[in-house]
Design a protein around this motif. Sequence first.
Motif, PDB file in Angstrom:
ATOM      1  N   VAL A 173       0.833  -1.207   0.000  1.00  0.00           N
ATOM      2  CA  VAL A 173       0.000   0.000   0.000  1.00  0.00           C
ATOM      3  C   VAL A 173       0.865   1.252   0.000  1.00  0.00           C
ATOM      4  O   VAL A 173       0.621   2.197  -0.768  1.00  0.00           O
ATOM      5  N   ARG A 174       1.884   1.263   0.851  1.00  0.00           N
ATOM      6  CA  ARG A 174       2.759   2.435   0.907  1.00  0.00           C
ATOM      7  C   ARG A 174       3.547   2.585  -0.392  1.00  0.00           C
ATOM      8  O   ARG A 174       3.741   3.695  -0.886  1.00  0.00           O
ATOM      9  N   LEU A 176       2.565   1.628  -3.317  1.00  0.00           N
ATOM     10  CA  LEU A 176       1.634   2.077  -4.349  1.00  0.00           C
ATOM     11  C   LEU A 176       1.382   3.574  -4.239  1.00  0.00           C
ATOM     12  O   LEU A 176       1.242   4.267  -5.255  1.00  0.00           O
ATOM     13  N   ARG A 177       1.329   4.085  -3.020  1.00  0.00           N
ATOM     14  CA  ARG A 177       1.167   5.530  -2.837  1.00  0.00           C
ATOM     15  C   ARG A 177       2.362   6.291  -3.415  1.00  0.00           C
ATOM     16  O   ARG A 177       2.196   7.328  -4.059  1.00  0.00           O
ATOM     17  N   LEU A 178       3.548   5.765  -3.164  1.00  0.00           N
ATOM     18  CA  LEU A 178       4.747   6.396  -3.714  1.00  0.00           C
ATOM     19  C   LEU A 178       4.748   6.321  -5.231  1.00  0.00           C
ATOM     20  O   LEU A 178       5.152   7.263  -5.925  1.00  0.00           O
ATOM     21  N   GLY A 180       2.120   6.287  -7.060  1.00  0.00           N
ATOM     22  CA  GLY A 180       1.144   7.273  -7.517  1.00  0.00           C
ATOM     23  C   GLY A 180       1.712   8.675  -7.607  1.00  0.00           C
ATOM     24  O   GLY A 180       1.327   9.454  -8.486  1.00  0.00           O
ATOM     25  N   ARG A 181       2.634   8.991  -6.724  1.00  0.00           N
ATOM     26  CA  ARG A 181       3.254  10.324  -6.764  1.00  0.00           C
ATOM     27  C   ARG A 181       4.017  10.542  -8.067  1.00  0.00           C
ATOM     28  O   ARG A 181       4.068  11.668  -8.577  1.00  0.00           O
TER      29      ARG A 181
END
Length: 211
Positions: A173-174, A176-178, A180-181
């Motif tokens: 999850v973390r 994937l957030r990175l 996304g950035r």
Amino acid sequence: MAIETVTKTFSGPLALIRQHARAYAYLNLMAYGLVVAGMVLGMLRPELNEMLTGSMDESGETGLVVSLLARPWLFALVILGVNLGKVALGFITLPSMIVPFAGIPVFAYWTFTTGIVLAPVDHNTTMTLIPHSVTMVIELQAYVLLLLGAYVLGLAWVRPASVGATTRGRAWVRGLRLFGRMWIPALVLFVVGAVYEAYSLRYFLPLLINS
């Protein structure tokens, strides 16, 4: 306020680039190097270029491009759609969300074959490379940013501690957030590249071919 928002938006991707500077450099070398290698092979083996361009003719891709040249704004939208949907999402993002690092080899294969297609085997393709080389620099850099995101996501899977997580689920999850950035600056480059490509092929390329 606007400047502060822009700064915050791009500070995250820049921080990831600095944190993974070596991987970023290798991904750049891979992306640009494979295009050049494909072009060299296409020049040495023109039958490969003919085979790939022939399949594009049969699938209607070439005809679609020609039909859109008269409307560069629409052509730019189509280019943007292909770059985002087919390559950025289909070749890089989705595979990397399923298998760690999977988007990197998939993109590598596509980049190499694209180089073969772009090989300067005649006058028209040689002239096309003059304006299109700028497009390649812009769009490949956008892809490299996403490849770095895929690398960070894959690293989070195999080494959860790299993103400060204790389980692979939280690390995914973390990561994937990175990932996304990295889409934010990549999207900006995709838009710039699509607009430049459409208008340069419509107005600049004919001058070169007919000169």
